[in-house]
Design a protein around this motif. Structure first.
Motif, PDB file in Angstrom:
ATOM      1  N   GLN A 169     -10.848 -11.455  -4.679  1.00 55.58           N
ATOM      2  CA  GLN A 169     -11.884 -11.014  -4.871  1.00 55.58           C
ATOM      3  C   GLN A 169     -11.773 -10.682  -6.091  1.00 55.58           C
ATOM      4  O   GLN A 169     -12.143 -10.997  -7.848  1.00 55.58           O
ATOM      5  CB  GLN A 169     -11.996  -9.829  -4.546  1.00 55.58           C
ATOM      6  N   SER A 229     -23.940  -5.186   2.963  1.00 55.73           N
ATOM      7  CA  SER A 229     -23.468  -4.651   1.682  1.00 55.73           C
ATOM      8  C   SER A 229     -22.134  -3.759   1.109  1.00 55.73           C
ATOM      9  O   SER A 229     -20.586  -4.692   2.047  1.00 55.73           O
ATOM     10  CB  SER A 229     -23.681  -2.945   2.602  1.00 55.73           C
ATOM     11  N   THR A 230     -21.372  -3.711   0.415  1.00 56.58           N
ATOM     12  CA  THR A 230     -20.194  -3.200  -0.121  1.00 56.58           C
ATOM     13  C   THR A 230     -19.578  -2.628   1.086  1.00 56.58           C
ATOM     14  O   THR A 230     -19.974  -1.540   0.940  1.00 56.58           O
ATOM     15  CB  THR A 230     -20.230  -2.939  -1.712  1.00 56.58           C
ATOM     16  N   GLY A 231     -18.487  -2.935   1.594  1.00 57.22           N
ATOM     17  CA  GLY A 231     -17.437  -1.386   1.763  1.00 57.22           C
ATOM     18  C   GLY A 231     -17.718  -2.006   3.755  1.00 57.22           C
ATOM     19  O   GLY A 231     -16.849  -1.123   4.485  1.00 57.22           O
ATOM     20  N   ASP A 263       0.735  -1.364   0.433  1.00 62.64           N
ATOM     21  CA  ASP A 263       0.186   0.213  -0.141  1.00 62.64           C
ATOM     22  C   ASP A 263       0.785   0.965   0.166  1.00 62.64           C
ATOM     23  O   ASP A 263       0.823   2.435  -0.345  1.00 62.64           O
ATOM     24  CB  ASP A 263      -1.356   0.087   1.263  1.00 62.64           C
ATOM     25  N   SER A 271     -16.375  -4.279   4.599  1.00 65.02           N
ATOM     26  CA  SER A 271     -15.216  -5.011   5.570  1.00 65.02           C
ATOM     27  C   SER A 271     -15.457  -6.326   5.450  1.00 65.02           C
ATOM     28  O   SER A 271     -14.637  -7.294   5.957  1.00 65.02           O
ATOM     29  CB  SER A 271     -14.522  -4.802   6.744  1.00 65.02           C
ATOM     30  N   LYS A 272     -15.514  -6.660   4.719  1.00 63.42           N
ATOM     31  CA  LYS A 272     -15.910  -8.930   4.233  1.00 63.42           C
ATOM     32  C   LYS A 272     -15.139  -9.384   3.973  1.00 63.42           C
ATOM     33  O   LYS A 272     -13.456 -10.137   4.770  1.00 63.42           O
ATOM     34  CB  LYS A 272     -16.552  -9.350   3.469  1.00 63.42           C
ATOM     35  N   SER A 273     -14.153  -8.304   3.134  1.00 61.77           N
ATOM     36  CA  SER A 273     -12.901  -8.659   2.399  1.00 61.77           C
ATOM     37  C   SER A 273     -11.520  -9.027   3.982  1.00 61.77           C
ATOM     38  O   SER A 273     -10.981  -9.761   4.042  1.00 61.77           O
ATOM     39  CB  SER A 273     -12.258  -8.387   0.682  1.00 61.77           C
ATOM     40  N   ALA A 301     -11.531  -0.917  10.401  1.00 62.57           N
ATOM     41  CA  ALA A 301     -12.244  -1.151   9.631  1.00 62.57           C
ATOM     42  C   ALA A 301     -12.232  -2.295   9.917  1.00 62.57           C
ATOM     43  O   ALA A 301     -13.648  -2.989   9.439  1.00 62.57           O
ATOM     44  CB  ALA A 301     -10.782  -1.546   8.671  1.00 62.57           C
ATOM     45  N   TYR A 341      -6.464  -0.242   8.846  1.00 57.04           N
ATOM     46  CA  TYR A 341      -5.161  -0.249   8.008  1.00 57.04           C
ATOM     47  C   TYR A 341      -4.192   0.461   7.908  1.00 57.04           C
ATOM     48  O   TYR A 341      -4.997   2.288   8.745  1.00 57.04           O
ATOM     49  CB  TYR A 341      -6.309   0.126   6.512  1.00 57.04           C
ATOM     50  N   TYR A 345      -3.021  -9.345   5.832  1.00 54.44           N
ATOM     51  CA  TYR A 345      -2.049  -7.806   7.400  1.00 54.44           C
ATOM     52  C   TYR A 345      -2.546  -8.779   8.497  1.00 54.44           C
ATOM     53  O   TYR A 345      -2.961 -10.329   8.729  1.00 54.44           O
ATOM     54  CB  TYR A 345      -3.508  -7.228   7.222  1.00 54.44           C
TER      55      TYR A 345
HETATM   56  N1  LIG Z   1      -5.965  -1.117   1.423  1.00 52.54           N
HETATM   57  C1  LIG Z   1      -6.351  -0.208   1.912  1.00 52.54           C
HETATM   58  N2  LIG Z   1      -5.879   0.393   2.415  1.00 52.54           N
HETATM   59  C2  LIG Z   1      -7.141   1.288   3.534  1.00 52.54           C
HETATM   60  N3  LIG Z   1      -8.062   0.862   3.255  1.00 52.54           N
HETATM   61  C3  LIG Z   1      -8.941   0.001   3.225  1.00 52.54           C
HETATM   62  C4  LIG Z   1      -7.708  -0.675   1.996  1.00 52.54           C
HETATM   63  N4  LIG Z   1      -9.453  -1.855   1.851  1.00 52.54           N
HETATM   64  C5  LIG Z   1      -9.997  -1.692   2.188  1.00 52.54           C
HETATM   65  N5  LIG Z   1     -10.574  -0.541   2.833  1.00 52.54           N
HETATM   66  C6  LIG Z   1     -11.111   0.266   4.342  1.00 52.54           C
HETATM   67  O1  LIG Z   1     -11.872  -0.511   4.582  1.00 52.54           O
HETATM   68  C7  LIG Z   1     -13.341  -1.058   4.408  1.00 52.54           C
HETATM   69  C8  LIG Z   1     -13.862  -2.373   3.953  1.00 52.54           C
HETATM   70  O2  LIG Z   1     -12.693  -2.706   2.673  1.00 52.54           O
HETATM   71  P1  LIG Z   1     -13.473  -3.948   2.401  1.00 52.54           P
HETATM   72  O3  LIG Z   1     -12.929  -4.495   0.829  1.00 52.54           O
HETATM   73  O4  LIG Z   1     -13.327  -5.497   3.490  1.00 52.54           O
HETATM   74  O5  LIG Z   1     -15.098  -3.893   1.942  1.00 52.54           O
HETATM   75  P2  LIG Z   1     -15.838  -5.524   1.097  1.00 52.54           P
HETATM   76  O6  LIG Z   1     -16.979  -5.538   2.399  1.00 52.54           O
HETATM   77  O7  LIG Z   1     -14.837  -7.161   0.767  1.00 52.54           O
HETATM   78  O8  LIG Z   1     -16.357  -4.758  -0.078  1.00 52.54           O
HETATM   79  P3  LIG Z   1     -17.246  -5.648  -1.107  1.00 52.54           P
HETATM   80  O9  LIG Z   1     -18.195  -5.361  -0.936  1.00 52.54           O
HETATM   81  O10 LIG Z   1     -17.153  -4.371  -2.105  1.00 52.54           O
HETATM   82  O11 LIG Z   1     -15.714  -5.969  -2.030  1.00 52.54           O
HETATM   83  C9  LIG Z   1     -13.612   0.166   3.011  1.00 52.54           C
HETATM   84  O12 LIG Z   1     -13.851   1.036   4.030  1.00 52.54           O
HETATM   85  C10 LIG Z   1     -12.206   0.798   2.032  1.00 52.54           C
HETATM   86  O13 LIG Z   1     -12.371   1.825   2.070  1.00 52.54           O
END
Ligand SMILES: Nc1ncnc2c1ncn2[C@@H]1O[C@H](COP(=O)(O)OP(=O)(O)OP(=O)(O)O)[C@@H](O)[C@H]1O
Ligand SMILES: [Mg+2]
Length: 574
Positions: free
Chosen positions: A413, A366-368, A105, A370-372, A347, A340, A382
């Motif tokens: 993903q 929902s998207t964002g 990053d 923090s599932k991933s 997060a 992060y 991490y």
């Molecule tokens: N490398 C990173 N550095 C800083 N913040 C991050 C990073 N990756 C993700 N985030 C933040 O962490 C939060 C969660 O992101 P994440 O990718 O886990 O969402 P998600 O639930 O997997 O979404 P989606 O369904 O769109 O895949 C988001 O607000 C995103 O902006």
């Protein structure tokens, strides 16, 4: 620079040989004018043909030897310089491979590319030239000054004026050029950044018709680079004419004062000729020293940029005595908080749950939400900020990283295939996988149906990034690749989003029946993908909103119910 020296180890022989050979070349360079003066003052003056032929032959021999030593020195210098650069490049590359996601990053990919190519090359070139020039210039100057004084000490006093003037001129020019060279490297970075971003996203650029806009952006940075390079070079090229001016002025003075001495008879004509040659050698070596310092400037900027990569500590530390076996596929999150690096907000907050080996966990939200982020903590892409993640009853931080990542397969993903054959891509999961195993995995991931239709089967070429496959095909190939690792835990991060419902259902079924001993974590947008999971987590803004099986969630979770209803509507509406 000291930190980089160990990388010279393999090439130390060449690094030492090059300057030694260079000294021999310098000696030849010094001897030749002296011999020349002997021919004029002794041979020609006495009309002694034998003497002229004898000394002439020695002179020719010296010239040949000098050339030979020069060639050998250059050769050794090149070997040492470029070998050194290759070692540094390899070490930097290996370091980047060890980078955690958090490290990545921090550095942009394009900047890493510039550092690995441009900067390493510069270090190689500068090393090569330094090995030669740093020795040649001072030695040549010392010898030449000595010879000049021996020939005619009173005339040699001219250098007491000429050398300081030249040095001051060089110093002024270089101090003006120095900051520009630093600037130059960051400009190269900026151009590379735009090239890289654009080429990776070239298809998006084209589909949005953004070529023109992107061209303008490129032109700006390209012009910026050109201007910086030009202004740096325009300072540097001043050196040449100024040097010529000084050399000619000094030569004229030497001829003026020396010529009188020849007329009076206190100096031989040959001595005057060789004196002028030494004079040129002295001033040329001054130029060479200045050029050397300039190279050093360029080199030190590059060394700094490479060291920055080398000095970066991976955020992921490995235990001294790591555990080398993952007992089972159980997973536990204990009060996990995660932020992060560089981000002010958590997060993930207060995450607690547990799954038994072989269970299936669904994650929706929902998207964002923090599932991933949540699942990235399992293979230690991490590390947690607080709390602990346990796999097989042990904190993930206690495992050998390679073992952990082999046992926890992660279908990202954004899945990427690499250029090569399909078989090679599948073997990323397991180097020794046989065709039979590969086909089995492809069947399980429902990829065999389209792979079997390819004429060349597993020999089929995959283009860079896997661009010759559809999104859903790539997803299934990525699942197969992960299955070949025979992991204890597999994480599918939205890995069937581009696959049609029927195929998706088939994949679920395989995981439920054939691969039931593998713990499966499925992140999905569609409820149908996770409905049958043993447990489902509903994520909301970095927290677990609720946890349970489909029926429980339908009763207790408003978010889950809402997602369900909205997706049902879609189905009914069709
Ligand atoms: N490398 C990173 N550095 C800083 N913040 C991050 C990073 N990756 C993700 N985030 C933040 O962490 C939060 C969660 O992101 P994440 O990718 O886990 O969402 P998600 O639930 O997997 O979404 P989606 O369904 O769109 O895949 C988001 O607000 C995103 O902006
Ligand atoms: Mg995600």
């Amino acid at each position: 620079m000291k930190k980089l020296l160990p990388y010279m180890k393999k090439y130390i022989f060449f690094a030492i040989a090059s300057p030694i050979l260079m000294i021999l070349e310098v000696i030849a360079d010094i001897v030749i004018p002296y011999l020349m003066s002997r021919i004029v003052d002794v041979g020609i003056a006495n009309r002694d043909i034998d003497y002229i032929v004898k000394v002439g032959l020695i002179m020719a021999g010296s010239a040949l030897l000098g050339m030979l030593f020069g060639i050998l020195s250059s050769h050794c210098g090149a070997k040492a310089g470029y070998g050194f650069a290759a070692e540094i490049r390899l070490a930097t590359y290996q370091k980047v491979q060890k980078f955690s996601f958090a490290n990545l990053d921090n550095f942009s990919v394009s900047s890493l590319i510039t550092r690995l190519t441009n900067d390493c090359n510069t270090i190689g070139q500068v090393t090569m030239m330094s090995l030669r020039m740093a020795v040649r210039a001072p030695f040549l100057m010392l010898f030449a000054v000595y010879m000049a004084f021996t020939i005619n000490a009173s005339l040699a006093r001219i250098f007491a004026v000429a050398i300081p003037i030249t040095a001051i001129a060089i110093f002024i020019i270089l101090s003006k050029a120095r900051p520009l060279f630093k600037k130059l490297q960051t400009r190269v970075d900026r151009v590379n950044a735009i090239i890289q971003e654009n080429l990776v996203g070239i298809r998006v650029v084209k589909s949005f018709n953004r070529q023109e806009h992107e061209e303008v952006r490129f032109e700006e940075r390209n012009k910026d680079l050109k201007d910086t390079a030009l202004s740096a070079v325009s300072k540097i090229i001043l050196l040449m004419p100024i040097a010529n001016l000084i050399i000619y002025s000094v030569t004229i003075s030497v001829l003026w004062f020396g010529g009188r001495q020849v007329v009076v008879g206190t100096m031989g004509g040959g001595e005057l000729i060789s004196f002028i040659t030494y004079n040129i050698q002295i001033l040329m070596s001054l130029m060479m020293i200045s050029f050397f310092f300039m190279q050093l400037l360029r080199g030190s900027a590059s060394v700094g940029r490479v060291l920055e990569v080398m000095r970066t500590k991976s955020e992921i530390h490995e235990e001294k005595n790591p555990i080398n076996e993952v007992r089972d596929g159980s997973v536990r999150f204990d009060n996990v908080y995660f932020r992060y690096p560089g981000s002010p907000e958590y997060a993930l907050k207060n995450i607690n749950f547990e799954i038994k080996p072989g269970e299936t966990l669904g994650i929706i939200g929902s998207t964002g939400s923090s599932k991933s982020t949540l699942v990235q903590l399992l293979p230690r892409l991490y590390d947690v900020t607080e709390g602990a993640v346990l796999v097989g009853g042990e904190d993930v931080r206690n495992y050998n990283l390679e073992v952990l990542r082999d046992q926890v397969a992660f279908v990202l993903q954004k899945n990427i295939l690499f250029s090569g054959t399909l078989r090679e891509n599948m073997q990323w999961g397991n180097e020794n996988a046989t065709d039979e195993q590969i086909i089995d995995a492809l069947k399980q991931a429902q990829a065999w149906e389209f792979v079997s239709k390819l004429e060349d089967g597993l020999e089929h070429r995959v283009e860079q990034g896997g661009n010759n496959f559809s999104g859903g095909q790539k997803q299934r190939l990525s699942i197969a690749r992960s299955l070949l690792k025979s992991p204890k835990i597999i994480i599918l991060d939205d890995s069937t989003s581009a696959v049609d419902m029927t195929t998706d259902a088939k994949i679920q079924q395989v995981f439920k029946e054939e691969l039931k001993e593998i713990t499966t974590i499925i992140i999905a947008q569609r409820i149908s993908s996770i409905q049958k999971a043993d447990r489902i987590i509903v994520m909301n803004e970095g927290k677990i909103e609720s946890l349970g099986d489909h029926e429980t969630l339908m009763e207790n979770s408003p978010i889950y119910r809402e997602i369900y209803v909205s997706q049902q509507k879609g189905v009914v509406g069709e």
